[in-house]
Design a protein around this motif. Structure first.
Motif, PDB file in Angstrom:
ATOM      1  N   THR A  32       9.773 -41.664 -74.119  1.00 41.82           N
ATOM      2  CA  THR A  32      10.531 -42.618 -73.306  1.00 41.82           C
ATOM      3  C   THR A  32       9.620 -43.522 -72.482  1.00 41.82           C
ATOM      4  OG1 THR A  32      12.185 -40.881 -73.130  1.00 41.82           O
ATOM      5  CG2 THR A  32      12.464 -42.771 -71.691  1.00 41.82           C
ATOM      6  N   GLU A  33       8.580 -42.951 -71.887  1.00 41.21           N
ATOM      7  CA  GLU A  33       7.717 -43.759 -71.009  1.00 41.21           C
ATOM      8  C   GLU A  33       6.972 -44.834 -71.808  1.00 41.21           C
ATOM      9  OE1 GLU A  33       7.707 -40.263 -70.638  1.00 41.21           O
ATOM     10  OE2 GLU A  33       9.186 -40.565 -69.059  1.00 41.21           O
ATOM     11  N   ILE A  34       6.476 -44.461 -72.989  1.00 42.37           N
ATOM     12  CA  ILE A  34       5.768 -45.461 -73.806  1.00 42.37           C
ATOM     13  C   ILE A  34       6.749 -46.553 -74.231  1.00 42.37           C
ATOM     14  CG2 ILE A  34       4.434 -45.862 -75.921  1.00 42.37           C
ATOM     15  CD1 ILE A  34       3.408 -43.003 -75.756  1.00 42.37           C
ATOM     16  N   TRP A 266      -2.850 -39.235 -76.336  1.00 42.08           N
ATOM     17  CA  TRP A 266      -3.245 -37.870 -75.943  1.00 42.08           C
ATOM     18  C   TRP A 266      -2.450 -37.406 -74.722  1.00 42.08           C
ATOM     19  CZ3 TRP A 266      -8.810 -35.766 -76.611  1.00 42.08           C
ATOM     20  CH2 TRP A 266      -9.322 -36.134 -77.860  1.00 42.08           C
ATOM     21  N   GLN A 267      -2.372 -38.275 -73.709  1.00 39.62           N
ATOM     22  CA  GLN A 267      -1.763 -37.857 -72.442  1.00 39.62           C
ATOM     23  C   GLN A 267      -0.250 -37.779 -72.510  1.00 39.62           C
ATOM     24  OE1 GLN A 267      -3.240 -40.579 -69.466  1.00 39.62           O
ATOM     25  NE2 GLN A 267      -5.350 -39.986 -69.856  1.00 39.62           N
ATOM     26  N   ARG A 268       0.354 -38.720 -73.226  1.00 37.20           N
ATOM     27  CA  ARG A 268       1.816 -38.793 -73.227  1.00 37.20           C
ATOM     28  C   ARG A 268       2.440 -37.974 -74.344  1.00 37.20           C
ATOM     29  NH1 ARG A 268       4.415 -40.110 -68.703  1.00 37.20           N
ATOM     30  NH2 ARG A 268       3.202 -41.619 -67.566  1.00 37.20           N
ATOM     31  N   LEU A 269       1.898 -38.135 -75.550  1.00 36.51           N
ATOM     32  CA  LEU A 269       2.486 -37.423 -76.697  1.00 36.51           C
ATOM     33  C   LEU A 269       1.952 -35.999 -76.823  1.00 36.51           C
ATOM     34  CD1 LEU A 269       2.665 -40.068 -79.592  1.00 36.51           C
ATOM     35  CD2 LEU A 269       4.468 -39.381 -78.018  1.00 36.51           C
TER      36      LEU A 269
ATOM     37  N   GLY B  53       6.606 -32.664 -70.866  1.00 36.90           N
ATOM     38  CA  GLY B  53       5.432 -31.922 -71.315  1.00 36.90           C
ATOM     39  C   GLY B  53       5.558 -30.411 -71.250  1.00 36.90           C
ATOM     40  N   ALA B  54       6.784 -29.891 -71.113  1.00 32.19           N
ATOM     41  CA  ALA B  54       6.939 -28.432 -71.034  1.00 32.19           C
ATOM     42  C   ALA B  54       8.397 -28.018 -71.268  1.00 32.19           C
ATOM     43  CB  ALA B  54       6.473 -27.913 -69.678  1.00 32.19           C
ATOM     44  N   ASN B 114       1.987 -35.646 -62.485  1.00 32.49           N
ATOM     45  CA  ASN B 114       3.142 -35.651 -63.386  1.00 32.49           C
ATOM     46  C   ASN B 114       4.441 -35.558 -62.592  1.00 32.49           C
ATOM     47  OD1 ASN B 114       4.350 -35.752 -65.937  1.00 32.49           O
ATOM     48  ND2 ASN B 114       4.193 -33.539 -66.279  1.00 32.49           N
ATOM     49  N   ILE B 115       4.424 -34.782 -61.520  1.00 27.77           N
ATOM     50  CA  ILE B 115       5.615 -34.695 -60.651  1.00 27.77           C
ATOM     51  C   ILE B 115       5.862 -36.053 -60.002  1.00 27.77           C
ATOM     52  CG2 ILE B 115       6.595 -33.604 -58.589  1.00 27.77           C
ATOM     53  CD1 ILE B 115       4.846 -31.113 -59.258  1.00 27.77           C
TER      54      ILE B 115
END
Lengths: 315, 315
Positions: A32-34, A266-269, B53-54, B114-115
């Motif tokens: 969603t963010e991308i 790397w960071q998002r996916l 991410g979790a 991330n928060i």
């Protein structure tokens, strides 16, 4: 060399049938963010999660599965600095076909290791097209089949199954973007996509594909300098013909933008991709206005790069 | 506090219906080399690819979706050093629920970021259970609902949907292994798995869960020392009861083995997981003979860790 006929859509369908149960049906990820940042809907086809760590396993497997029994027995060879060699090695190991890979001495260590781990026999050669061709000519005398990395109908058809699968997984795509090196993946995408627009992304430092399409004459490879180590080869002759007929556009991308896209992925996916994969997202960002509001598929071509946590883990 | 009734299988079914279209249906990955090395078939459920991410996004979303309209309007708060806080923030942003997260001052930077990125309001508190409880007591006076990280029926039911999904994706599993921290994921797995055996994996440096199950009395959390920063909290009371009834076994794992498993997952599966995820694979390796020839599901709980290429990319 006799004129080889170009592969067609039907060849991709045939390849997909052959590869059923042999390859990994790789997932498609979204974020969603991308999407919000780029103003479109992106569907990442994760060929970095393919067996051998790259889409190359599709083409290599298709080529081996297409061989006659006596050809498989004779064994095969190829020249590859990376993912094709490992893919052919893993596919050969599975089918009991002996595989020899000539690896240029400047190949990344992780890719050389991956070829070794596949069980293939490695022969080290000098970098550059000349040494590649010399090796191929000599080796052909042994009776082994040459399975080239990209300029071959079975390879192209195999790579095309990545896009075919993506189109089954995601409805109503407006466009597909893939990296361009030798052109197997991009040509396969062109054939598989039919009415959907297909675009390529090529490093600015290795833009022989762009210059070939501009001039109408296939240009030699440039000195290998880009961080996209999988995209440094010359555009293949068959692939060039297919791109000339079907490609909707080719974007030339600076390495710094590819690096930024790599970090985003790397960071998002939360997946590991190599720079040659990330270039397609960098291209999309660069052409953001063109794709505004569209549904765009991106083929993440491979993930063969060493990675570690940014902070050491204290044990 | 009034006695809260334990969630059941039906609650997980209900949660799965609520979460339909809200969460990511995460893929299951397999890897031939890892299977061969460990002598069993492993199915990795990739909750590191879940939104936020979790897996925590499942429980947090289920808890918010279960709230009445006036409760959503009043807003919610929680205490979390990591993934639950971000998950609640992202779910709240999507549902228009205001979220406040108390974050201990020693939380990893990437998790705090991330928060923040989720849109939640952050309040920094001292590390440790005492400061957590004090904050929760004070904040409850504002009329906001407390959404705890793991010890809550809606949270447990939400986390259980990860295992429920896995069982739909993979036939004939013999066992499921998940990490154990506060116990929401593991308790949810126990309820979802029904006849299939469920095992937990806990860091040796934070083995209050193991000691609780051994002694029959819930033990306090240990000083936070393991590299598994998501598994340092005390086992929740509800979760303890569920584990006592349903858990087939709990494996205590040394950090060095978790670190080795992390490297295998990054290199082989090409996905980024945090140490708290990797512990389940480390446990499987440790108990290799127990799982020989079995089909084992592993829930990869999260991927919120900063990663970079081992070699700098030359641009």
């Amino acid at each position: 060399m006799p004129k080889i006929s170009l592969p067609r859509y039907d060849d991709i369908i045939l390849a997909a049938e052959r590869l059923q149960g042999f390859i990994t049906h790789t997932p498609v990820l979204t974020n969603t963010e991308i999407n919000e940042a780029l103003g479109c809907e992106i569907f990442f086809k994760c060929e970095n999660l393919q067996k051998s760590g790259a889409f190359k396993y599709r083409g290599a497997s298709n080529a081996l599965l297409a061989l006659a029994e006596h050809e498989r027995k004779a064994g095969v060879f190829t020249v590859s600095s990376g993912n094709h060699g490992a893919a052919l090695g893993y596919a050969g190991a599975r089918l009991g076909v002996s595989v020899t890979v000539a690896v240029p001495s400047n190949a990344p260590a992780i890719k050389r290791n991956n070829i070794e781990a596949s069980g293939a026999t490695i022969v080290t050669i000098e970098p550059g097209m000349e040494a590649r061709e010399q090796f191929a000519t000599q080796r052909a005398e042994t009776g082994e089949q040459f399975i080239p990395p990209y300029d071959h109908p079975d390879i192209i058809a195999g790579q095309g199954t990545a896009t075919l699968e993506l189109l089954k997984q995601v409805d109503n795509l407006d466009a597909v973007i893939t990296p361009l090196g030798g052109g197997g993946l991009l040509a396969g995408a062109c054939l598989a996509a039919q009415d959907i627009k297909v675009f390529g992304a090529e490093p600015a430092l290795a833009n022989d594909g762009f210059e070939s399409l501009q001039s109408g004459i296939r240009q030699p490879a440039k000195p290998p300098r880009s961080i996209c180590d999988g995209l440094l080869t010359q555009l293949g002759a068959l692939n060039f013909e297919i791109l000339q007929r079907h490609l909707s556009g080719l974007f030339v991308v600076e390495d710094r933008d590819t690096k930024a896209a790599l970090e985003v992925i790397w960071q998002r996916l939360k997946i590991i991709v190599e720079p040659s994969s990330a270039i397609a997202l960098a291209a999309l960002k660069q052409e953001q206005t063109k794709f505004a509001g569209k549904r765009v598929g991106i083929i993440l071509s491979g993930g063969n790069i060493a990675a570690e946590p940014s902070q050491p883990l204290q044990v």
